[in-house]
Design an enzyme around this catalytic site. Structure first.
Site, PDB file in Angstrom:
ATOM      1  CB  SER A   1       3.713  35.499  54.231  1.00 22.17           C
ATOM      2  OG  SER A   1       2.302  35.430  54.377  1.00 22.17           O
TER       3      SER A   1
ATOM      4  CG  ASP B   1       0.137  40.392  48.919  1.00 17.19           C
ATOM      5  OD1 ASP B   1      -0.855  39.595  49.000  1.00 17.19           O
ATOM      6  OD2 ASP B   1       1.281  40.425  49.598  1.00 17.19           O
TER       7      ASP B   1
ATOM      8  CG  HIS C   1       1.670  37.164  49.443  1.00 15.95           C
ATOM      9  ND1 HIS C   1       1.600  38.150  50.369  1.00 15.95           N
ATOM     10  CD2 HIS C   1       1.727  35.773  50.188  1.00 15.95           C
ATOM     11  CE1 HIS C   1       1.681  37.164  51.742  1.00 15.95           C
ATOM     12  NE2 HIS C   1       1.804  36.157  51.432  1.00 15.95           N
TER      13      HIS C   1
END
Length: 291
Positions: A153, A234, A269
């Protein structure tokens, strides 16, 4: 004189050792900094290559070490893994702890140029310069001439931009780069623009020029080694823009051998996703670290 490392904990793990250290960081303005370092068992016989893992928003040096699922394969490949923190801690700057996506836990792996933040928020230099220097000065058997970088991320953004910037500068500090669900076009999404407007004196314009992977990849001449995985389920895909990075890479002439961007059906995620594909990423880097 290099700062003194204080060992906070040590755990045997896959025949190697996971150690947590603390030291007083000059780069982060005199604040205490912590990191985890996994050393495989073969480090007892000499220096080993190292993989740097950069974690995402709200994380610390512990998330990747405890939930990433990296160490079994790193141990079998004889590779150390360095887990830095995601920001300075305790700078006591106004606004530092107001939002989860800015300030503490959200350093964005850049050097701040806004004077309000520039004394402490220098995670770029902390990762690329200070930590290698401190670890080498302590005599820890890690070979930073054989180094690669990956992240998740915000940390995927950090890994990509640090890797690409080192290639552009000609230093070639890292042999390869990979990322899970990275923020690929930060100058065009809320997380990135918020960080750039806060940390950088010239805001988003400065961020796009210096810290946007989808811009930087177009400036790299020669071969690159990049692997990206993201999940189709996600919830933060609107913050990531992997397709923008892929297009920029292909437009710059980087083919499927040099840049692989893989969509993984149904994954989100989280670290459930990361740990599922952790082995792929460790072995990808091993190809370059052990060459």
């Amino acid at each position: 004189m290099a700062p003194t490392l204080e060992k906070l904990s040590s755990n045997k793990h896959y025949q190697g050792t996971l150690i947590k250290y603390k030291f007083r960081s000059v780069t982060l303005g005199g604040l205490d900094a912590q990191f985890n370092l996994f050393l495989p068992s073969n480090a007892a016989k000499g220096k080993v290559p190292v993989l740097v893992y950069l974690a995402g928003l709200t994380c610390t040096e512990d998330n990747g070490a405890q939930k990433g699922g990296f160490m079994r394969d790193a141990a079998s490949e004889g590779i150390a893994i360095l887990f830095p923190d995601t920001s300075p801690r305790g700078a006591r700057i106004e606004g530092e702890d107001v939002d989860w996506d800015f300030g503490s836990g959200a350093g964005f792996y850049l050097n701040a140029t806004n004077p309000k933040w520039s004394k402490h928020y220098n995670m770029l230099n902390h990762i690329t310069q200070e930590l290698p220097q401190v670890i080498e000065a302590a005599g820890i058997p890690v070979d930073f001439s054989r180094q690669s970088i990956f992240g998740h991320s915000m940390g995927g953004h950090g890994a990509l931009t640090i890797y690409l910037s080192s290639l552009i500068a000609g230093t070639k500090q890292y042999r390869s780069c990979s990322a899970f669900s990275p923020i690929c076009e930060p100058s065009a999404v809320p997380w990135g623009t918020k960080a750039f407007m806060g940390y950088l004196a010239s805001g988003v314009e400065e961020g796009k020029d210096k810290h946007d992977a989808s811009v930087l990849v177009g400036r790299v001449k020669g071969a690159i080694n990049v692997l990206i995985d993201y999940g189709t389920a996600d919830n933060f895909l609107y913050q990531l823009h992997p397709e923008a990075f892929l297009k920029a890479a292909r437009d710059a002439g980087h083919d499927e051998v040099q840049v692989r961007v893989r969509s993984q059906e149904g994954y989100d995620h989280s670290y459930f996703f990361i740990s599922t594909f952790a082995s792929d990423h460790i072995h990808f880097h091993a190809n370059f670290l052990k060459a």
